[in-house]
Motif scaffolding. Structure first.
Motif, PDB file in Angstrom:
ATOM      1  N   ARG A  20      -7.592  21.160 -20.833  1.00  0.00           N
ATOM      2  CA  ARG A  20      -8.713  21.767 -20.796  1.00  0.00           C
ATOM      3  C   ARG A  20      -9.256  19.855 -20.623  1.00  0.00           C
ATOM      4  NH1 ARG A  20     -12.869  26.739 -21.452  1.00  0.00           N
ATOM      5  NH2 ARG A  20     -14.511  25.595 -20.116  1.00  0.00           N
ATOM      6  N   LYS A  21      -9.394  19.496 -22.159  1.00  0.00           N
ATOM      7  CA  LYS A  21     -10.341  18.945 -22.114  1.00  0.00           C
ATOM      8  C   LYS A  21      -9.902  17.369 -20.963  1.00  0.00           C
ATOM      9  CE  LYS A  21     -13.145  17.298 -24.795  1.00  0.00           C
ATOM     10  NZ  LYS A  21     -14.924  17.874 -24.797  1.00  0.00           N
ATOM     11  N   LYS A  22      -8.144  17.242 -21.438  1.00  0.00           N
ATOM     12  CA  LYS A  22      -7.956  15.934 -20.317  1.00  0.00           C
ATOM     13  C   LYS A  22      -8.026  16.462 -19.252  1.00  0.00           C
ATOM     14  CE  LYS A  22      -3.091  16.195 -23.613  1.00  0.00           C
ATOM     15  NZ  LYS A  22      -3.768  15.203 -24.172  1.00  0.00           N
ATOM     16  N   LEU A  23      -7.820  17.380 -19.208  1.00  0.00           N
ATOM     17  CA  LEU A  23      -8.697  17.347 -17.272  1.00  0.00           C
ATOM     18  C   LEU A  23     -10.105  17.430 -17.363  1.00  0.00           C
ATOM     19  CD1 LEU A  23      -6.888  20.659 -16.565  1.00  0.00           C
ATOM     20  CD2 LEU A  23      -6.173  18.637 -15.870  1.00  0.00           C
ATOM     21  N   PHE A  24     -10.841  17.360 -18.205  1.00  0.00           N
ATOM     22  CA  PHE A  24     -12.052  17.126 -18.666  1.00  0.00           C
ATOM     23  C   PHE A  24     -12.289  15.400 -18.082  1.00  0.00           C
ATOM     24  CE2 PHE A  24     -16.208  15.877 -20.951  1.00  0.00           C
ATOM     25  CZ  PHE A  24     -16.865  16.323 -20.009  1.00  0.00           C
ATOM     26  N   TYR A  25     -11.701  15.007 -18.576  1.00  0.00           N
ATOM     27  CA  TYR A  25     -11.729  13.560 -18.345  1.00  0.00           C
ATOM     28  C   TYR A  25     -10.793  12.509 -17.418  1.00  0.00           C
ATOM     29  CZ  TYR A  25     -13.729  13.106 -23.438  1.00  0.00           C
ATOM     30  OH  TYR A  25     -14.230  12.840 -25.136  1.00  0.00           O
ATOM     31  N   ILE A  26     -10.498  13.678 -16.400  1.00  0.00           N
ATOM     32  CA  ILE A  26      -9.827  13.358 -15.355  1.00  0.00           C
ATOM     33  C   ILE A  26     -11.005  13.194 -14.167  1.00  0.00           C
ATOM     34  CG2 ILE A  26      -8.578  12.723 -13.595  1.00  0.00           C
ATOM     35  CD1 ILE A  26      -5.953  13.726 -15.816  1.00  0.00           C
ATOM     36  N   PHE A  27     -11.495  14.662 -14.575  1.00  0.00           N
ATOM     37  CA  PHE A  27     -12.271  15.093 -13.011  1.00  0.00           C
ATOM     38  C   PHE A  27     -13.819  15.653 -13.726  1.00  0.00           C
ATOM     39  CE2 PHE A  27      -7.416  16.234 -12.015  1.00  0.00           C
ATOM     40  CZ  PHE A  27      -8.015  14.994 -10.688  1.00  0.00           C
ATOM     41  N   GLY A  28     -14.159  15.818 -14.329  1.00  0.00           N
ATOM     42  CA  GLY A  28     -15.136  16.081 -15.399  1.00  0.00           C
ATOM     43  C   GLY A  28     -16.461  14.574 -14.392  1.00  0.00           C
ATOM     44  N   SER A  29     -17.672  15.194 -14.201  1.00  0.00           N
ATOM     45  CA  SER A  29     -18.634  14.234 -14.076  1.00  0.00           C
ATOM     46  C   SER A  29     -18.764  12.863 -15.440  1.00  0.00           C
ATOM     47  CB  SER A  29     -20.446  15.313 -14.628  1.00  0.00           C
ATOM     48  OG  SER A  29     -21.262  14.123 -14.897  1.00  0.00           O
ATOM     49  N   PRO A  30     -18.779  11.520 -14.480  1.00  0.00           N
ATOM     50  CA  PRO A  30     -19.422  10.526 -15.546  1.00  0.00           C
ATOM     51  C   PRO A  30     -20.096  10.777 -16.303  1.00  0.00           C
ATOM     52  CG  PRO A  30     -18.023  10.169 -12.981  1.00  0.00           C
ATOM     53  CD  PRO A  30     -18.862  11.818 -13.153  1.00  0.00           C
ATOM     54  N   ILE A  31     -22.002  11.219 -15.567  1.00  0.00           N
ATOM     55  CA  ILE A  31     -23.239  11.612 -16.389  1.00  0.00           C
ATOM     56  C   ILE A  31     -22.257  12.134 -17.855  1.00  0.00           C
ATOM     57  CG2 ILE A  31     -25.275  12.023 -16.856  1.00  0.00           C
ATOM     58  CD1 ILE A  31     -25.378  11.101 -14.091  1.00  0.00           C
ATOM     59  N   LYS A  32     -22.031  13.183 -17.678  1.00  0.00           N
ATOM     60  CA  LYS A  32     -21.199  14.611 -19.125  1.00  0.00           C
ATOM     61  C   LYS A  32     -20.299  13.494 -19.709  1.00  0.00           C
ATOM     62  CE  LYS A  32     -22.500  18.436 -16.709  1.00  0.00           C
ATOM     63  NZ  LYS A  32     -21.891  20.523 -15.793  1.00  0.00           N
ATOM     64  N   ILE A  33     -19.497  13.302 -19.315  1.00  0.00           N
ATOM     65  CA  ILE A  33     -18.307  12.205 -19.858  1.00  0.00           C
ATOM     66  C   ILE A  33     -19.401  11.631 -20.550  1.00  0.00           C
ATOM     67  CG2 ILE A  33     -16.143  11.076 -20.164  1.00  0.00           C
ATOM     68  CD1 ILE A  33     -15.477  12.371 -17.634  1.00  0.00           C
ATOM     69  N   ALA A  34     -19.520  10.266 -20.117  1.00  0.00           N
ATOM     70  CA  ALA A  34     -20.712   9.474 -20.691  1.00  0.00           C
ATOM     71  C   ALA A  34     -21.748   9.813 -22.238  1.00  0.00           C
ATOM     72  CB  ALA A  34     -21.116   8.853 -20.357  1.00  0.00           C
ATOM     73  N   GLU A  35     -22.747  11.693 -21.977  1.00  0.00           N
ATOM     74  CA  GLU A  35     -22.659  11.604 -22.795  1.00  0.00           C
ATOM     75  C   GLU A  35     -21.828  12.081 -23.943  1.00  0.00           C
ATOM     76  OE1 GLU A  35     -24.990  15.207 -20.757  1.00  0.00           O
ATOM     77  OE2 GLU A  35     -26.485  13.815 -19.903  1.00  0.00           O
ATOM     78  N   GLU A  36     -20.681  13.149 -23.780  1.00  0.00           N
ATOM     79  CA  GLU A  36     -19.905  13.862 -24.997  1.00  0.00           C
ATOM     80  C   GLU A  36     -19.489  12.842 -25.416  1.00  0.00           C
ATOM     81  OE1 GLU A  36     -15.834  16.592 -25.358  1.00  0.00           O
ATOM     82  OE2 GLU A  36     -17.880  16.675 -23.930  1.00  0.00           O
ATOM     83  N   LYS A  37     -19.211  11.088 -25.144  1.00  0.00           N
ATOM     84  CA  LYS A  37     -18.982  10.685 -25.570  1.00  0.00           C
ATOM     85  C   LYS A  37     -19.452   9.538 -26.367  1.00  0.00           C
ATOM     86  CE  LYS A  37     -15.598   7.303 -23.113  1.00  0.00           C
ATOM     87  NZ  LYS A  37     -15.238   6.345 -22.495  1.00  0.00           N
TER      88      LYS A  37
END
Length: 310
Positions: A278-295
């Motif tokens: 699930r996390k791997k798919l998030f880093y592929i298809f997730g929102s770039p904004i949400k990924i940046a916030e998470e990181k």
């Protein structure tokens, strides 16, 4: 029964190269004109002492643009083969009538809006588009910054091909759509008459799209027509001066390889380090904004843990 418009005969694949020769190379013809106006803008910028250009970034834009021309030329026959295959597959094939360029262009621009929007909302597609946004200065060379892997987005335009437009019409439409976006990448054209701003993706409307301020992020996706944004709630007028670039600007501004593939490299690293599918798919298809916030939150947690450990 043969109708005046629909019901055209299939195109034999033996005629592929004949069809290719009949497709006008509009972009190739336009390159000298684009360079002419780019040089004029550079000269005017220099004499007015404006900070619209930066040397390394300009070199990067030109090299990315040259690479894109090579990639596009290399893929042309394959893409044309795909279009002919689709054209032959359907029974409502249209005759080669130049007036069909008008409905094809409007429909193509509708799908361009959604392709562009998805390219901002999902990281995989963002990796094919971030090239265009990585410039921190707004000038005509930004229009050259087209990703070398952007042709993956042909999948978004297959519905247009399945509507039965002749392959030549489809290819001419694509070229005109690309060329339209040249003139909107400038600071020198300010707001145009209200009716123009309401209908078209003008320089003012498109400057907003390249903005990094909160109110400008993920706004004004329209390529030629801005009314798609008005319809689907993504329109934002240009009010305050725009700050260009991406939320985390790139360091290697002149390296076309880095400019094109840095996001793919980051994505691969994030997927490798992520735990669970699930996390791997998030880093592929997730929102770039949400990924940046998470990181960013993860970096804060790691910093806090590091201080506690000390």
């Amino acid at each position: 029964m043969h109708f005046p418009l629909f019901g055209a005969a299939p195109i034999p694949f033996d005629d592929l190269h004949t069809i290719e020769k009949n497709i006008p190379n509009i972009i190739l013809w336009a390159v000298p004109v684009m360079l002419f106006f780019t040089v004029i803008e550079m000269v005017v910028t220099y004499y007015q002492e404006k900070e619209f250009y930066e040397k390394k970034e300009t070199i990067g834009s030109i090299l990315v643009g040259l690479g894109n021309l090579v990639v596009t030329a290399g893929l042309k026959v394959g893409l044309l083969y795909l279009c002919i295959w689709v054209y032959n597959l359907i029974p409502w094939r249209m005759e080669l009538q130049w007036w069909t360029l008008i409905p094809c262009y409007v429909i193509y621009d509708f799908f361009s809006y959604w392709a562009h929007r998805v390219s901002h909302e999902q990281r995989f597609w963002w990796a094919t588009h971030v090239v265009h946004h990585s410039g921190e200065h707004y000038n005509l060379t930004v229009s050259y910054r087209l990703s070398w892997i952007q042709h993956l987005k042909i999948i978004f335009f297959l519905p247009v091909a399945f509507m039965g437009f002749h392959p030549i019409i489809f290819f001419v439409t694509n070229q005109i759509a690309v060329l339209f976006q040249f003139w909107v990448h400038t600071e020198y054209i300010r707001r145009l008459p209200a009716w123009v701003e309401y209908i078209f993706a003008t320089p003012s409307n498109h400057r907003v799209h390249h903005g990094t301020q909160d109110q400008y992020i993920d706004k004004n996706f329209g390529a030629t027509f801005i009314f798609w944004d008005r319809i689907f709630g993504t329109f934002e007028p240009e009010i305050e001066p725009v700050t260009y670039g991406i939320t985390t600007n790139i360091p290697n501004k002149a390296n076309p390889i880095f400019i094109n593939f840095h996001e793919l490299t980051d994505m691969a690293r994030d997927v490798k380090q992520a735990k669970g599918l699930r996390k791997k798919l998030f880093y592929i298809f997730g929102s770039p904004i949400k990924i940046a916030e998470e990181k960013k939150q993860q970096e804060i947690r790691e910093a806090v843990d590091s201080e506690v450990a000390v």
